[in-house]
Scaffold this motif. Structure first.
Motif, short mmCIF file in Angstrom:
data_model
loop_
_atom_site.label_atom_id
_atom_site.label_comp_id
_atom_site.label_asym_id
_atom_site.label_seq_id
_atom_site.Cartn_x
_atom_site.Cartn_y
_atom_site.Cartn_z
N HIS A 25 0.83 -1.21 0.00
CA HIS A 25 0.00 0.00 0.00
C HIS A 25 0.86 1.25 0.00
O HIS A 25 0.54 2.23 -0.68
N ALA A 26 1.96 1.23 0.74
CA ALA A 26 2.87 2.38 0.75
C ALA A 26 3.49 2.59 -0.63
O ALA A 26 3.58 3.73 -1.12
N ASP A 27 3.89 1.50 -1.26
CA ASP A 27 4.47 1.60 -2.61
C ASP A 27 3.46 2.17 -3.60
O ASP A 27 3.78 3.02 -4.42
N GLN A 28 2.21 1.70 -3.50
CA GLN A 28 1.16 2.20 -4.38
C GLN A 28 0.89 3.68 -4.13
O GLN A 28 0.47 4.40 -5.04
N SER A 29 1.12 4.13 -2.91
CA SER A 29 0.88 5.52 -2.54
C SER A 29 2.10 6.41 -2.77
O SER A 29 2.06 7.61 -2.48
N GLY A 30 3.20 5.83 -3.25
CA GLY A 30 4.41 6.59 -3.51
C GLY A 30 5.13 7.04 -2.25
O GLY A 30 5.81 8.08 -2.25
N LEU A 31 5.00 6.25 -1.17
CA LEU A 31 5.61 6.61 0.10
C LEU A 31 6.75 5.67 0.44
O LEU A 31 6.66 4.45 0.23
N LYS A 32 7.82 6.22 0.99
CA LYS A 32 8.97 5.42 1.42
C LYS A 32 8.86 5.19 2.92
O LYS A 32 9.05 6.11 3.71
N ILE A 33 8.53 3.97 3.30
CA ILE A 33 8.39 3.61 4.71
C ILE A 33 9.15 2.30 4.95
O ILE A 33 9.07 1.37 4.15
N ASP A 34 9.89 2.26 6.03
CA ASP A 34 10.68 1.08 6.39
C ASP A 34 9.81 0.16 7.24
O ASP A 34 9.67 0.36 8.45
#
Length: 248
Positions: free
Chosen positions: A104-113
């Motif tokens: 979901h983060a990748d789809q939202s263009g967010l970089k989260i570890d």
């Protein structure tokens, strides 16, 4: 190196892992969290902004802050923190939650570890954070005192922890278990165990014993007419949230 002691309760992890794929369905098993999220975010962002002197009207106000979302689930809090500019690590003991959150983060263009790990393991590795979001987790761990002590170890001196949980009284049994699990069917039966709920005074004592200084607490109050949550200075009878600081 000796393995870090874990306060994880395997039965609790298994319950949430079974629900992992539904995290981002606003009408699914996590509907209560989707409804509560705006209220939670209002409290979290205001506390972080006040503690670190950040202006929420500016772009990326949390830039430069490292935030741990412990028990991150599908990322309902990790993503807003990342959008505000924070460097976010989302950790969860339920392995199945991590790919859901990451996709979901990748789809939202967010970089989260995102990591399948525990507070104890992160503390043993020497990880440090400016703030920890510890939301609706402490009532699910096997040893709340040891868990909160590990969280304190993860904070930098002067760091902030936001911790929310559920009070233990007849009203919370009626609302959080009978109402949410049996009447409204918002959550699967058995999601919560009433005897694991923690009163505000008990949580304050646990936080102090862990080496943290409680500085604020408020209630999350649900209005069944408007179907909205609000913050309350006085009503901590069911859901509530606390802020505490690690001394410098």
């Amino acid at each position: 190196m000796q393995a870090a002691h874990s306060t994880i309760n395997p039965a609790e992890v298994a319950k949430f892992e079974a629900m992992a794929a539904e995290w981002w369905d606003p009408n699914g098993k996590f509907k209560p969290l989707h409804m509560l999220n705006p209220c939670r975010l209002d409290y979290i962002t205001s506390q972080i902004a006040a503690e670190f002197d950040r202006d929420l009207t500016q772009p990326l106000p949390f830039k430069g802050l490292r935030i741990l979302d412990i028990g991150c689930g599908g990322g309902l809090l990790s993503e807003p923190m990342a959008r505000l500019g924070a460097d976010v690590l989302g950790a969860d003991a339920a392995e199945g939650n991590i790919p859901v959150a990451q996709v979901h983060a990748d789809q939202s263009g967010l970089k989260i570890d995102y990591r399948h790990t525990t507070a104890e393991a992160l503390a043993a590795a020497g990880e440090q954070f400016d703030a920890i979001l510890n939301m609706e987790v402490v009532e699910h761990v096997a040893e709340p005192q040891a868990y909160l002590t590990a969280c304190r170890q993860l904070l930098k001196p002067g760091g902030l922890q936001i911790c929310s949980t559920i009070n233990r009284n007849p009203k919370s049994f009626a609302m959080a278990i009978v109402g949410a699990e049996y009447v409204m069917r918002w959550l699967p039966k058995g999601t919560h165990e009433w005897n694991k709920f923690i009163t505000p005074d008990e949580l304050e004592n646990l936080l102090r014993s862990a080496g943290l200084d409680p500085v604020d607490r408020k209630g999350f109050v649900f209005n069944p007419v408007t179907w909205r949550w609000r913050l309350s200075d006085r009503d901590l009878s069911v859901n509530y949230v606390t802020a505490s600081i690690k001394p410098k």
